[in-house]
Scaffold this motif. Structure first.
Motif, mmCIF file in Angstrom:
data_model
loop_
_atom_site.group_PDB
_atom_site.id
_atom_site.type_symbol
_atom_site.label_atom_id
_atom_site.label_comp_id
_atom_site.label_asym_id
_atom_site.label_seq_id
_atom_site.Cartn_x
_atom_site.Cartn_y
_atom_site.Cartn_z
ATOM 1 N N TYR A 1 8.127 4.762 -1.100
ATOM 2 C CA TYR A 1 9.535 4.420 -0.843
ATOM 3 C C TYR A 1 9.940 4.864 0.564
ATOM 4 N N THR B 1 -8.835 6.602 1.893
ATOM 5 C CA THR B 1 -9.415 7.922 2.175
ATOM 6 C C THR B 1 -8.319 8.978 2.303
ATOM 7 N N ALA C 1 7.766 -7.367 10.153
ATOM 8 C CA ALA C 1 8.537 -8.260 9.276
ATOM 9 C C ALA C 1 8.885 -7.537 7.975
ATOM 10 N N LYS D 1 0.053 -0.084 5.404
ATOM 11 C CA LYS D 1 -1.250 -0.316 4.745
ATOM 12 C C LYS D 1 -1.166 0.016 3.254
ATOM 13 N N GLY D 2 -0.652 1.201 2.948
ATOM 14 C CA GLY D 2 -0.571 1.628 1.549
ATOM 15 C C GLY D 2 0.366 0.731 0.745
ATOM 16 N N THR D 3 1.503 0.369 1.348
ATOM 17 C CA THR D 3 2.475 -0.499 0.669
ATOM 18 C C THR D 3 1.829 -1.828 0.298
ATOM 19 N N ASN E 1 14.760 1.862 4.216
ATOM 20 C CA ASN E 1 14.161 0.526 4.071
ATOM 21 C C ASN E 1 13.871 0.150 2.627
ATOM 22 N N ARG F 1 -1.281 11.981 15.243
ATOM 23 C CA ARG F 1 -1.844 10.861 14.481
ATOM 24 C C ARG F 1 -1.906 9.594 15.327
ATOM 25 N N ASN G 1 -4.813 15.481 12.722
ATOM 26 C CA ASN G 1 -6.132 15.159 13.280
ATOM 27 C C ASN G 1 -7.000 14.439 12.255
ATOM 28 N N GLY H 1 -7.146 2.750 5.427
ATOM 29 C CA GLY H 1 -7.293 3.987 6.216
ATOM 30 C C GLY H 1 -8.744 4.342 6.469
ATOM 31 N N GLN I 1 -17.696 5.359 11.410
ATOM 32 C CA GLN I 1 -17.341 5.012 10.027
ATOM 33 C C GLN I 1 -17.515 3.509 9.786
ATOM 34 N N ARG J 1 9.741 8.370 4.804
ATOM 35 C CA ARG J 1 8.905 7.994 3.653
ATOM 36 C C ARG J 1 8.910 9.056 2.551
ATOM 37 N N ARG K 1 -12.053 4.507 10.369
ATOM 38 C CA ARG K 1 -11.122 4.939 11.409
ATOM 39 C C ARG K 1 -11.837 5.265 12.707
ATOM 40 N N ARG L 1 -6.076 13.842 0.000
ATOM 41 C CA ARG L 1 -4.927 14.568 -0.573
ATOM 42 C C ARG L 1 -5.230 15.014 -2.002
ATOM 43 N N GLY M 1 1.952 4.459 9.138
ATOM 44 C CA GLY M 1 3.240 3.841 8.848
ATOM 45 C C GLY M 1 3.266 2.335 9.013
#
Ligand code: AP5
Length: 216
Positions: free
Chosen positions: A137, A32, A200, A14-16, A141, A172, A58, A85, A92, A127, A88, A37, A11
């Protein structure tokens, strides 16, 4: 060309931010989480194996995710890679260093997106993403302009992740603090770490990231 890692807890954004960099700088996002997914929804053996692990919050085994990244690095991209991601774990991170060396490249900067745990819970449970293009989205927010219709592609199927629950978030977060946060010191010691304030506004975070990339 710059190759970067986006490092931060679930959250953090990172993806945004990765999606903005793809649009604005022609970079390639290697997430990843998205790859796993995709594997689970295509019903592959590996996808079935990882589904339960992911839903509980996990980490999937190092060998699986390193293999996924290795497959993507065969075609270096002019705009540079965004590792979202990944890595981690320390294993890795070492593997990524080796894989990049093999294609004659390296990681230029590691952007730690720092946030506090309270904000994360609110972000994660609110989310949703577009099932067509993956745009991210949030109920409060960052909702779609027209309810249920993606601003980006007009898609009308919105999805929520099975691991976006308060219960899975606890696991997580534990995985983040135990396995991933040591990477902050790892990359600091290599002189590659830059930290931005992830609390921010999204545009402000993007501007802070742009500033780091422009001086790299
Ligand atoms: P993954 O998909 O990587 O999930 P994550 O790291 O938990 O990160 P998230 O996608 O939840 O958050 P994000 O930082 O991208 O935030 P976002 O931009 O969406 O991994 C999922 C699972 O896959 C793992 O738990 C594990 O099982 C497995 N896995 C993946 N990679 C692995 C690996 N390398 N090794 C082992 N296992 C692996 O933003 C969140 C929300 O906040 C959104 O709604 C957004 O609109 C909002 N938001 C974003 N920025 C802001 C802002 N500045 N202000 C207000 N709201 C904001």
């Amino acid at each position: 060309m710059v190759n970067i890692i986006l490092l931060g807890p679930p959250g953090a954004g990172k993806g945004t931010q990765a999606k903005r960099l793809v649009d604005e700088r022609d970079m390639v996002q290697l997430s990843t989480g998205d790859m796993l997914r995709a594997a689970r929804s295509s019903g592959t053996e590996m996808g079935k194996r990882v589904a339960a692990v992911m839903d509980r919050g996990n980490l999937v085994t190092d060998d699986i995710v390193i293999g996924l990244i290795e497959e993507q690095l065969v075609h270096p991209h002019g705009g540079g890679f965004i590792f979202d991601g990944f890595p981690r774990t320390l294993k890795q991170a070492d593997a990524l260093g080796d894989l990049m060396a093999r294609i004659g490249q390296n990681i230029d900067v590691v952007l730690e997106i720092r946030v506090d745990d309270e904000a994360l819970k609110h972000r994660i449970v609110g989310r949703y993403t577009c099932g067509t293009c993956g745009a991210v989205y949030h109920d409060e927010n960052h909702p779609t302009r027209v309810p249920g219709v993606c601003d980006n592609c007009g898609g009308t199927t919105m999805k929520r992740r099975a691991d976006d629950t308060e219960e899975a978030l606890k696991t997580r977060m534990l995985a983040y603090y135990r396995d991933t946060s040591p990477l902050i010191g790892y990359y600091y010691a290599k002189g590659k770490l830059a930290t931005v304030d992830g609390l921010a506004e999204m545009d402000t975070v993007a501007a802070a990231i742009a500033k780091v990339l422009d001086r790299t």
